[in-house]
Scaffold this motif. Structure first.
Motif, short mmCIF file in Angstrom:
data_model
loop_
_atom_site.label_atom_id
_atom_site.label_comp_id
_atom_site.label_asym_id
_atom_site.label_seq_id
_atom_site.Cartn_x
_atom_site.Cartn_y
_atom_site.Cartn_z
N GLN A 1 -2.81 -5.94 -2.70
CA GLN A 1 -3.47 -5.53 -1.47
C GLN A 1 -4.83 -6.20 -1.31
O GLN A 1 -5.16 -6.72 -0.24
CB GLN A 1 -3.67 -4.01 -1.47
N PHE B 1 -0.45 0.67 7.52
CA PHE B 1 -0.55 1.31 6.21
C PHE B 1 -0.24 2.80 6.30
O PHE B 1 0.55 3.34 5.52
CB PHE B 1 -1.95 1.10 5.63
N GLY C 1 0.81 -1.22 0.00
CA GLY C 1 0.00 0.00 0.00
C GLY C 1 0.84 1.26 0.00
O GLY C 1 0.47 2.26 -0.62
#
Length: 354
Positions: free
Chosen positions: A236, A260, A193
């Motif tokens: 992801q 993240f 991410g």
């Protein structure tokens, strides 16, 4: 925002980025409620919930309204990265959780506990601190400038470390402990991410310049960023689905958000030098604001987890929430909520958290 010489006013681009991030949070937070009502309506009509293989929600107009609302929110978030630094935009995503929690309290009658209210206040307070002290957005005239930033040795080292860590997690740790340790899947999602957000920012900036009259689509670097975005997002989604199918949503969500957000901000600091020229006071304030936001997010999710456990199932000496240590060491949680609600939330999380 603090610079070397003192406080600076928010730039026009930063203001646009903040407004877009707030709009994004509103739409995404609202979409969760709309889609959940659509899922419930579809399950009531067909008798088969989405979490157990039913797809009747695809024929439910209300679910599509929620999906369109989410798409609008994601587009606003995408554009926000073209105007403001990731250090500013990413933490503001926590406000979507507040919108969802407040709307759920009034529309879905899911009571917001006192600790949940405290979590909301913490997220808002931390976000305000970050906004006040956020760095200015760099002036970029071409995608080639972004490519130069992306190929600097420090960021290439970060990318190499991410690729190595993701490969080790995917091919070694995932087969052995993926089903028993929530950190494996969430770490893969978070690491990928951070790269996807950097590429999204690069792509968004390229499109902004193109719409302003300087065509960036003729450069191969733009299409390379498109390829990176697609690869990272698909990875992801794959591992987030695995995490949600294996572990309780109440623990996957905060761990994923914290990892993240932290890794994305780290990647942005390395690639775009977001803290270059800022005073130590401003940087410290941003870090404190981020910690407050992350803490508020965790508190909100812990409160939701507690709320889903029927009071009859909680003994006199039961803790507020199942032990974090128990979850991290891989003991699967017993789902005491009814199956339909759990399945609905898993489906919603799969559609939102990437």
């Amino acid at each position: 925002m603090g610079g070397v010489g003192g406080e600076q006013e928010l730039s026009a681009d930063n203001v646009r980025g903040i407004v877009l991030a707030l709009i994004s949070s509103g739409f995404i937070g609202g979409s969760f409620i709309i889609k959940k009502k659509g899922l419930r309506r579809a399950a009531a009509a067909s008798g088969i919930g989405a979490g157990v293989g039913g797809h009747s929600y695809l024929l439910e107009p209300l679910w599509w309204v929620g999906m369109i609302t989410m798409i609008v929110g994601e587009i606003a978030n995408f554009v926000a990265y073209a105007f403001a630094p990731a250090v500013l935009v990413t933490p503001l995503g926590a406000l979507s959780i507040i919108v969802s929690a407040v709307l759920a309290h009034f529309i879905l009658k899911e009571r917001l506990q006192a600790l949940g209210v405290l979590g909301c206040v913490m997220c808002i307070t931390g976000s305000m601190v970050i906004v006040i002290h956020a760095p200015q957005e760099q002036e970029i005239a071409s995608v080639k400038e972004i490519w130069k930033l992306a190929t600097q040795p420090s960021f290439l080292l970060y990318v190499a470390l991410v690729i190595v860590m993701v490969s080790v997690l995917m091919f070694h740790f995932s087969p052995l402990w993926g089903q028993s340790n929530v950190l494996i899947y969430t770490a893969i999602c978070s690491l990928m991410g951070s790269l996807s957000v950097m590429s999204v920012k690069a792509l968004g900036t390229s499109l902004k310049l193109t719409f302003e009259g300087t065509n960036q689509l003729v450069y191969p670097e733009t299409w390379f960023f498109v390829l990176v975005v697609a690869t990272c997002v698909l990875t992801q989604m794959n591992y987030l689905n695995k995490a949600l199918d294996t572990f309780n949503t109440a623990i996957v969500s905060p761990i994923y958000y914290v990892m993240f957000t932290t890794l994305t901000i780290l990647a942005s600091i390395i690639m775009f030098k977001d803290w270059s020229g800022q005073s130590l006071g401003s940087i410290t304030s941003e870090i404190c604001g981020l910690i407050v936001v992350l803490s508020g997010t965790i508190l909100l999710h812990v409160t939701k987890d507690y709320e889903r456990i029927p009071q009859s199932k909680i003994g006199i000496y039961a803790p507020l929430s199942p032990s974090l240590t128990t979850r991290l060491t891989g003991e699967l949680l017993d789902h005491v909520e009814d199956g339909r609600t759990s399945d609905e939330e898993k489906v919603l999380r799969r559609q939102e958290m990437f």
